[in-house]
Each structure stands twice: as structure tokens, then as C-alpha cells.
Design a protein around this motif. Sequence first.
Motif, short mmCIF file in Angstrom:
data_model
loop_
_atom_site.label_atom_id
_atom_site.label_comp_id
_atom_site.label_asym_id
_atom_site.label_seq_id
_atom_site.Cartn_x
_atom_site.Cartn_y
_atom_site.Cartn_z
N TYR A 1 -10.76 5.59 3.85
CA TYR A 1 -10.07 5.93 2.71
C TYR A 1 -10.09 4.63 1.88
CZ TYR A 1 -7.16 7.56 -1.17
OH TYR A 1 -6.33 7.75 -2.32
N CYS B 1 -5.59 -1.50 12.26
CA CYS B 1 -4.91 -0.15 11.72
C CYS B 1 -5.24 0.70 12.95
CB CYS B 1 -5.87 0.24 10.54
SG CYS B 1 -5.08 1.88 9.78
N ASP C 1 -5.64 4.28 12.33
CA ASP C 1 -5.94 5.38 11.60
C ASP C 1 -7.18 5.31 11.01
OD1 ASP C 1 -6.37 7.55 9.93
OD2 ASP C 1 -4.16 8.13 9.90
N ARG D 1 2.27 0.42 9.91
CA ARG D 1 2.82 1.39 9.06
C ARG D 1 4.02 0.97 8.30
NH1 ARG D 1 0.93 4.49 13.14
NH2 ARG D 1 0.03 6.51 12.88
N GLN E 1 0.60 -0.99 -0.16
CA GLN E 1 -0.08 -0.11 0.04
C GLN E 1 0.92 1.09 -0.08
OE1 GLN E 1 -2.90 -0.23 3.29
NE2 GLN E 1 -3.13 -2.43 2.73
N GLN F 1 3.72 5.67 6.52
CA GLN F 1 2.14 5.69 6.19
C GLN F 1 1.69 4.73 6.61
OE1 GLN F 1 1.39 5.76 1.72
NE2 GLN F 1 -0.18 4.03 2.22
N ARG G 1 -9.17 7.41 9.71
CA ARG G 1 -9.40 7.88 8.09
C ARG G 1 -8.81 7.13 7.33
NH1 ARG G 1 -7.00 13.72 10.00
NH2 ARG G 1 -5.55 12.30 10.71
N TYR G 2 -7.76 6.46 7.55
CA TYR G 2 -7.20 5.73 6.57
C TYR G 2 -8.09 4.46 6.21
CZ TYR G 2 -3.81 2.83 3.89
OH TYR G 2 -3.34 2.06 2.86
#
Length: 409
Positions: free
Chosen positions: A390, A382, A384, A364, A232, A368, A386-387
Motif C-alpha cells: 500500500y 516492516c 506487514d 509500529r 505515517q 499502525q 500488505r502495508y
Amino acid sequence: MIIQSLLDTDLYKFTMMQVVLHHFPGARVEYRFKCRNSGVDLARFATEIREEIRGLCSLQFKDAELTYLRSLRFIKSDFVDFLSLFHLNEKYIKVNALPSGELDIRIEGPWLYTILFEIPVLAIVNEVYFRNTCRNPDFAEGRRRLETKIEQLHGAGLSDLKIADYGTRRRFSKAWHEEVLRTLARKLVPVNMPHDAGTPAQFAGTSNVLFAMKLGLIPLGTMAHEYLQACQALGPRLRDSQIYGFEMWGREYRGDLGIALSDVYGMNAFLRDFDLFFCKLFDGARHDSGDPFQWGERMLAHYVSNRVDPLTKTLIFSDGLTVPRTIELYQQFRGRCLLAFGIGTNLTNDLGYEPLQIVIKMVRCNDQPVAKLSDEPSKNMCDDERYLAYLRQVFQIAQPPAKTTAAVA
């Protein structure tokens, strides 16, 4: 020391590590530990676990181990040369006890120098926990349960059902793991050893490289979730990261080690990306989340729709298998494709005590966030949200009915 050899890990760590050396030597990653069991106080063992990890970091590969790795057809000589200089560095791993009783383990550093931490660290956590909480283990019960499994596998019409050991990371102990493998090799007959017509070979091998070398078994494994997750951040475009991962794997192994992992983005996204080219290039696919019966039917239909004969492809099932569930899957798919079954915790940690459901997952890569969005939401990991949102949008994955908690696997 619990871990006395750097070979005491799963084969797919080496196959992925070779890809990292040749294609992503500069990648930096972060891994996090999680225990899924509620109410288990692992924090009290933090000091003992740190001491075991310190011992792990003192190890280097022995000449005989390097010679064994060099004998594997898919391991390249320059990778073995690199391993001859390799050791795990304690500076890349931190173990802390939290006031909640949780254990906080973080691994951060170059992917090439941290990839081998996961399996031995999980094995350490397990063994430290069980040797402190089960001081007089009921091995007689464990042997009784193992004999029951073997008797079930010897049932009528199951002579070509083959199982493999995938249980290193959640084993009760190293010594018990070895006893289980020796018993299976004696009573099920390994596929690479001579056997008469009346004694079918039902033991395919083990994911553990040390025991494969020591006991003369076949080492098994290809790729894990972390490889496709890292893509990713390493690939040219997020939407194409799964395709990129499969293409880079093909570039490294040229058709060898051809089992694709199907559940990093869910089955729908996998089938969209696993086109005719990949159907022909890869020998099969591995199931690791969601309903295995539905997964198998969808894989067979996908091969047929791509004009590929399912009888030439292998479906591997490895998600929380027990022997009865393995037999059910075998009976549904036998004669329709090639089959393989990897059994983990139920083989190496079934003595009557509740096993630890522990994982170490990459969160990560190159600063990222990376994530796994499997067909079983509770396995997502995860930190995050928001990620995650997305990623679901990019791969057209519906939001699960119940919100997935960040940083849970």
C-alpha cells in the motif's frame, strides 16, 4: 556497566525526542531488533545483555549533563526540565533468546519514554558480543588502520575535507570509541578548536553527546528514519506524511537543525515533496541509501531547478562510508556545494573483525504499521507486507525485482 550515562547516545535522539514532547506526547510505538549477519549466534548472550539493560534503566541525567544540554542553542528549557525527571523503564523492553540462535529484542511503549533505548542497546549488544568473542582484541591493528585513515585524509588537496564520527551504535567498545575520538581530535584538529594555517581543521565532530561534552567536540545530528516513519501514523494523510514531518520539524526548530533525511520513501518521492519551500527552509539533505554519486547529482540538479544556489546548501553522506569512498565523493562534489561526511562502523569498529550489522527500527506507531522504503531494498523494514504494498502504491514506488522479506532491515 557498558553504558554509564544517558548522554552516551546520538544527538538526533534528543532533537527528535524534543519534537515528540512538544507535538506527539501521546504516541505509542514498537521497535524491533535485527542482525543482518548470517550465522551469528547472539542468543547465547541474552542474559548478559538483559543485565546491561537493567543497569541502563537505573541511570538518570546528572546535573552537569543537563547543564550541557541546556547550553545547546536548539534544546529548550522545558525539555531539559523533563529530562531531569527521566529514566528508561525496563518494562518497555523485552530480550529473548530464540532457538534459532537469533536475539529477539522488542521495545513497546510511549514514544517519549522509549526513544532513547535504541542507540545504547545496540552499543550494549556490540560490546557484549565482542568482549566474549574477542577476548584479546588486536588494538595494535586497530591503531594501524586508524593511522592509515588519517594519512589518507592528510593527502594533497584534501585540506577542507571534514569528517564526523557517527559510530556509536556499532562500536567495538566504549573504550575503543573514546580512543578513536581522542586520536582524531589530536591528529585531524576539531573544527571548533584553534589551529594554525598549516594545520587545517578536518574533524567536524561526533554524533555522540557524551563524548562531545567530555572532549569538547561539536555534537552533530538532526533527524532519523523513525521520525518520518512515525509521521505515517501521526499525520493527517499518508501521502502527505513526509511533507507533514518536514513541516512539524520546521515548526519546532524554526530553520535550525536544517538537514532533511531523504531516503524514507526513496529519492523520487523525496524530490516530489522537497519543493521550493523546503529547499529554502532546510540547509541541506542527508544521504543514507542507494548510489551516493547519483544521489548527489540529483540533489544538485533539484536545487538548480528550484532556483536555489547549491553553493549555499550542504550535502551530507553517511551510508557505510570508508575513507577512500569519502575522498571519492569529496572529489566529485567539492566546489559545487557544501559537504559533510559521517563515518560510522569503519571508524569505531575496524580492528580486523567482522562488525555486527545490527539495527533497531520502528515497526509500529499508534498500533499502525510503519515502514521505510529506501533506495536500498535490503534496508527496508516492516512486518506487514500488505502495508508495504500500500505504501509503495501511495508514494508511486515500483515493486523491487526481488521480494523484500518482511521485518528485515
